[in-house]
Enzyme design. Structure first.
Site, PDB file in Angstrom:
ATOM      1  N   ARG A  30      98.879  21.569 -13.921  1.00 55.71           N
ATOM      2  CA  ARG A  30      98.086  22.743 -14.321  1.00 55.71           C
ATOM      3  C   ARG A  30      98.114  22.912 -15.843  1.00 55.71           C
ATOM      4  NH1 ARG A  30      96.449  24.887  -9.717  1.00 55.71           N
ATOM      5  NH2 ARG A  30      97.828  24.527  -7.936  1.00 55.71           N
ATOM      6  N   ASN A  88      87.148  15.491 -23.140  1.00 56.21           N
ATOM      7  CA  ASN A  88      86.807  15.652 -24.545  1.00 56.21           C
ATOM      8  C   ASN A  88      87.202  14.404 -25.324  1.00 56.21           C
ATOM      9  OD1 ASN A  88      85.905  18.362 -24.226  1.00 56.21           O
ATOM     10  ND2 ASN A  88      88.032  19.062 -24.224  1.00 56.21           N
ATOM     11  N   HIS A 101      92.451  12.596 -20.860  1.00 58.17           N
ATOM     12  CA  HIS A 101      92.673  13.423 -19.672  1.00 58.17           C
ATOM     13  C   HIS A 101      91.369  14.036 -19.221  1.00 58.17           C
ATOM     14  CE1 HIS A 101      93.342  15.714 -23.361  1.00 58.17           C
ATOM     15  NE2 HIS A 101      92.781  16.742 -22.743  1.00 58.17           N
ATOM     16  N   MET A 102      91.294  14.281 -17.928  1.00 54.79           N
ATOM     17  CA  MET A 102      90.138  14.942 -17.319  1.00 54.79           C
ATOM     18  C   MET A 102      90.542  16.365 -16.949  1.00 54.79           C
ATOM     19  SD  MET A 102      88.296  13.864 -13.762  1.00 54.79           S
ATOM     20  CE  MET A 102      87.253  12.551 -14.367  1.00 54.79           C
TER      21      MET A 102
END
Ligand code: AMP
Length: 116
Positions: A30, A88, A101-102
C-alpha cells in the site's frame, strides 16, 4: 548496477510496509500517501529504474505487473467499478522513486486523467 531505493528495503522486508502480495518477480504494497481508498504499488523485485530502462528480458516481470494488478483489484473489490493503473516516468511524468512501479488506484470516481 542500478541504485537502490527505499523500495528494495520494502521488498526485502527490512523496513515496515503493508505488503499485500509478493512472489518471485514482484511485490505489491500500500502506498504510504494514498490518493484513493485503494492505492497499491506493484514493484518488480529487480531494480528497473524507469520505463526507459526496460528490455525484452523484462517482459515476464512486466506482464506480471498486470496479472497481479487484476488480482489485487479483484481482492480489493474495485474490479467491477473500475480503477486506474499509472506508471510515471522521469521528471515530467512525476516519478519520485526511481524503481519502476505501477500504481493501482480505485475505490472512488477518479475524475479526469490529468490535472487541469
Ligand atoms: P512515483 O511518483 O510514481 O514515483 O510514486 C512514488 C510513490 O511511492 C508515491 O505515491 C509515494 O507516496 C510512495 N512511497 C514512497 N515511499 C513509500 C513507502 N516507504 N511506502 C509506501 N509507499 C511509498
Amino acid at each position: 548496477m542500478a541504485e537502490e531505493t527505499i523500495f528494495s528495503k520494502i521488498i526485502r522486508k527490512e523496513i515496515p510496509s503493508d505488503i499485500v502480495y509478493q512472489d518471485e518477480l514482484v511485490t505489491a504494497f500500500r502506498d504510504i500517501n494514498a490518493q484513493a481508498p485503494t492505492h497499491v504499488l506493484i514493484v518488480p523485485n529487480k531494480i528497473i529504474p524507469t520505463v526507459n530502462d526496460v528490455t525484452e528480458a523484462d517482459e515476464a516481470v512486466l506482464g506480471r505487473l498486470f496479472t497481479v494488478a487484476a488480482k489485487i483489484a479483484e481482492e480489493e473489490g474495485i474490479a467491477r467499478n473500475g480503477y486506474r493503473l499509472i506508471i510515471n516516468c522521469n521528471k515530467d511524468g512525476g516519478q519520485e522513486v526511481y524503481h519502476l512501479h505501477m500504481h493501482i488506484l480505485g475505490g472512488r470516481r477518479l475524475g479526469p486523467m490529468l490535472a487541469r
